[in-house]
Design an enzyme around this catalytic site. Sequence first.
Site, PDB file in Angstrom:
ATOM      1  N   GLY A 184       0.776  -1.190  -0.041  1.00 18.05           N
ATOM      2  CA  GLY A 184      -0.001  -0.144  -0.012  1.00 18.05           C
ATOM      3  C   GLY A 184       0.930   1.286  -0.032  1.00 18.05           C
ATOM      4  O   GLY A 184       1.772   1.331  -0.720  1.00 18.05           O
TER       5      GLY A 184
ATOM      6  N   ASN B 143      -3.513  -4.584   2.170  1.00 20.28           N
ATOM      7  CA  ASN B 143      -4.224  -3.899   1.060  1.00 20.28           C
ATOM      8  C   ASN B 143      -4.603  -5.301   0.015  1.00 20.28           C
ATOM      9  O   ASN B 143      -3.542  -6.070  -0.603  1.00 20.28           O
ATOM     10  CB  ASN B 143      -3.446  -2.903   0.525  1.00 20.28           C
TER      11      ASN B 143
ATOM     12  N   GLU C 241      -8.755  -2.258   2.622  1.00 22.51           N
ATOM     13  CA  GLU C 241      -7.790  -2.357   3.333  1.00 22.51           C
ATOM     14  C   GLU C 241      -8.085  -3.274   4.785  1.00 22.51           C
ATOM     15  O   GLU C 241      -8.694  -2.602   5.599  1.00 22.51           O
ATOM     16  CB  GLU C 241      -7.078  -1.144   4.047  1.00 22.51           C
TER      17      GLU C 241
ATOM     18  N   ILE D 171      -6.341  -7.240   9.842  1.00 23.58           N
ATOM     19  CA  ILE D 171      -6.598  -8.816  10.620  1.00 23.58           C
ATOM     20  C   ILE D 171      -6.563  -8.419  12.127  1.00 23.58           C
ATOM     21  O   ILE D 171      -5.241  -8.136  12.501  1.00 23.58           O
ATOM     22  CB  ILE D 171      -5.905  -9.573  10.001  1.00 23.58           C
TER      23      ILE D 171
ATOM     24  N   HIS E 149      -5.426  -9.797  14.710  1.00 27.77           N
ATOM     25  CA  HIS E 149      -4.730 -11.153  15.192  1.00 27.77           C
ATOM     26  C   HIS E 149      -3.263 -10.560  15.199  1.00 27.77           C
ATOM     27  O   HIS E 149      -2.931  -9.884  14.124  1.00 27.77           O
ATOM     28  CB  HIS E 149      -4.728 -12.270  14.284  1.00 27.77           C
TER      29      HIS E 149
ATOM     30  N   PHE F 148     -10.941  13.067   9.624  1.00 23.29           N
ATOM     31  CA  PHE F 148     -10.309  13.420  11.062  1.00 23.29           C
ATOM     32  C   PHE F 148      -9.744  14.699  11.100  1.00 23.29           C
ATOM     33  O   PHE F 148      -8.763  14.688  10.137  1.00 23.29           O
ATOM     34  CB  PHE F 148      -9.841  12.239  11.582  1.00 23.29           C
TER      35      PHE F 148
END
Length: 396
Positions: A235, A249, A300, A303, A305, A332
């Site tokens: 990415g 990505n 995107e 995960i 974990h 933001f």
Amino acid sequence: MHLPQVVRCVAESHGAVLTAEAAELALGMRPLEAWAAVAAALGIERSAQELFDQSEPLLRDRWHEAPLLPGVARLVAHLRAVGLPMALATSTSRATLGRKLASKAEMREAFAEACCGDEVARGKPAPDCFVQLAARLGVDPADCLVIEDAPAGVNAAGAAGMRVVAVPSMLQKGGKPSAQYPAPTPGAAAGCVALLPSLLEFRPEEYGLPPFQDRIGETIPLHPLIHLRGTVVKGFGRGSRELGIPTANVDADSLRTALAEAVTGIFGGWCSVGDSPAVYKTALSIGWNPVYGNAEKTCEPWILHDFGEAADFCGAEIRLVICAYIRPEANFESLQALIDRIHRDGEVVQEALEDERYLQHAKDPFLLPSAQHPAPAGEPVQRADGGPTEAADGSA
Ligand code: ADP
Ligand code: RBF
Ligand code: MG
């Protein structure tokens, strides 16, 4: 191939490159008028009829595969349950509408009336189809609320004296709706009253209708699910570095499925990577990262974990079963605010996916590595949600 791909291919066969602007010109218009607009915009010196005759055989037998856009089935079922009369104003011909709805009984049954492109003197952006439907239902146009994805349709319904909620199904580079949409005026008696990033953001209570009651935790369940399979690519190198949130990505080509192409937002779902069938909860964004203003759309997955410092999925196959909608993409004030919100999205996914209605999707065979998949290896997996789409399916 679904509709946008077919239009792209036909344009290319005449030496033209389909632009997002040209594609949007055709949105919501009758097929011949759509082709005339595309040909004029791209300088293709062929008649609309010729272009239509070239595209139609590629689409004809595949219309029934067109997936409903996210939130359509949910809204239609809800409004039907509360007894609201609904009608469908489409630029599609009666014959094509029949094909499009062939495998969608719930849609056929929900609409009291439909008005098709070949049943009116003038197509959208003229108000004819909307005027005709109000008369058939015996309702005042001022009492109608229209959901439309195309500028031509928004203008048509406004000209009919109806309020319109615009939900663009096709965005321009950078993820912005084009300037062809009239600016929304909340509370107006007619014309565009809202411009939503997705139908999942439609709140019936804002229009005097009963609210949805289908939330699971802080998420909205998706029907149909979004199945995505692709390759992990590099990415912008900022997920881990700037945000401390690595995202694997998905390559851009794999995002060109009928549903993924029409979808933006922050979602939750199940993910597996590489040769391993291990399944993990995942929070992901699909869109243009407004904080960074990306030119191209990305998907995107973060995960949920810890794979350790050395993990590198680049080049590996990634499989996603996306089942939960969280929120639209947002801008933001600060990177910290973005980081805080993404962590919160992660918590939302962790919690919601414990619900049995989501847990069941962890066993979706789509999550098996391609080599172990029930479908013969190497053969492209064609699912209902990889079929053709026409956004007019979402207009009512
Ligand atoms: P890029 O900008 O190239 O996407 P990131 O900083 O977002 O880089 O890091 C993404 C890479 O981090 C993934 O391609 C993957 O190899 C690795 N990675 C490690 N842990 C995870 C995780 N939990 N979720 C997603 N990617 C992870
Ligand atoms: N980027 C945004 O600009 N706005 C968002 O609201 C936003 N939400 C995200 C939510 C999740 C769960 C994830 C994984 C990413 C999100 N991103 C968002 C994308 C983020 O900016 C991107 O992953 C990094 O810039 C790395 O490319
Ligand atoms: Mg990334």
